[in-house]
Write a protein that holds these residues in place. Structure first.
Motif, PDB file in Angstrom:
ATOM      1  N   GLU A  74       0.819  -1.208   0.000  1.00 51.24           N
ATOM      2  CA  GLU A  74       0.000   0.000   0.000  1.00 51.24           C
ATOM      3  C   GLU A  74       0.857   1.263   0.000  1.00 51.24           C
ATOM      4  O   GLU A  74       0.486   2.271  -0.615  1.00 51.24           O
ATOM      5  N   ARG A  77       2.010   1.673  -3.593  1.00 54.38           N
ATOM      6  CA  ARG A  77       0.944   2.038  -4.526  1.00 54.38           C
ATOM      7  C   ARG A  77       0.521   3.483  -4.355  1.00 54.38           C
ATOM      8  O   ARG A  77       0.160   4.164  -5.324  1.00 54.38           O
ATOM      9  N   SER A  81      -5.904   3.841   0.682  1.00 55.23           N
ATOM     10  CA  SER A  81      -5.703   2.394   0.779  1.00 55.23           C
ATOM     11  C   SER A  81      -7.015   1.681   1.063  1.00 55.23           C
ATOM     12  O   SER A  81      -7.442   1.592   2.220  1.00 55.23           O
ATOM     13  N   THR A  86      -6.199  -3.875  -2.354  1.00 54.19           N
ATOM     14  CA  THR A  86      -4.959  -4.497  -1.900  1.00 54.19           C
ATOM     15  C   THR A  86      -5.058  -6.016  -1.936  1.00 54.19           C
ATOM     16  O   THR A  86      -4.137  -6.704  -2.405  1.00 54.19           O
ATOM     17  N   GLU A  89      -4.755  -7.490  -5.349  1.00 51.36           N
ATOM     18  CA  GLU A  89      -3.369  -7.467  -5.816  1.00 51.36           C
ATOM     19  C   GLU A  89      -2.547  -8.562  -5.145  1.00 51.36           C
ATOM     20  O   GLU A  89      -1.740  -9.243  -5.792  1.00 51.36           O
TER      21      GLU A  89
END
Length: 200
Positions: A74, A77, A81, A86, A89
């Motif tokens: 996070e 990225r 969040s 998340t 992914e």
């Protein structure tokens, strides 16, 4: 392999976080717990420490535990969040792992309000960690959630990251509220309004 993911701001990480992670690991036989600092959590103000600093504090706090790891997904990225993004992914990156998301038991009743929660519970279950004897009415949750919540007890520790930041800002000790390594990390860098400690 069974892995617990413990998300949070960790601003800073404290012994309550560590006790909750260990309670979840021990109760449900998790092989590992991955600590995942958020970049900008959806329902909180932006963190006082940077993402790199919070990752650093987590790494210091868990360094001596063979089953604890950091996860920087996070932070890398950026942006807000959301757990659903998340987890998608993570699931695409790691095969053959049974994931469980670790949260405070007091947060369980808020799960129906999470972004994409109905899709999220198809990807993993939740472990709610709270003090022994805490009351939680799972029957009040929607049907799609009831079978996805596991509960673990932990010692009662009334510590918050907010309290730690306030104590530091007013010159009070936080020793034993965080690990010695985290306390040293904060002092070396002069975080949360304290004067940095000289190392020369």
């Amino acid at each position: 392999m069974k892995v617990g993911i413990m998300g949070g701001t960790f601003d800073p990480i404290h012994i309550g976080h560590l006790l909750a992670a260990e309670a979840a690991r021990d109760t449900f036989g998790l092989d590992e717990v991955w600590f995942m600092p958020s970049h900008i959590p959806p329902h909180k103000e932006q963190a006082g420490a940077t993402g790199e600093q919070r990752l650093g504090m987590v790494a210091e706090a868990i360094a001596d535990h063979p089953c604890f790891r950091t996860l920087d997904i996070e932070i890398r990225r950026g942006g807000v969040s959301y757990t659903i993004d998340t987890v998608k992914e993570i699931r695409s990156s790691f095969d053959n792992i049974e994931f469980h998301f670790i949260i405070g038991a007091d947060m369980v009743n808020y799960l129906p309000k999470w972004e994409g929660i109905e899709e999220l519970v198809e990807l993993m279950s939740f472990i709610g960690v709270g003090r022994p004897g805490s009351t939680l009415n799972l029957d009040a949750l929607p049907a799609y959630l009831k079978g996805k919540i596991l509960l673990a007890d932990m010692p009662e520790v009334d510590i918050s990251s907010t309290e730690i930041r306030e104590r530091l800002a007013t010159g009070h000790s936080i020793r034993y509220m965080v690990t010695d390594s985290v306390y040293d990390y904060i002092r070396r860098r002069g975080m949360y309004g304290i004067q940095p400690r000289r190392t020369d």
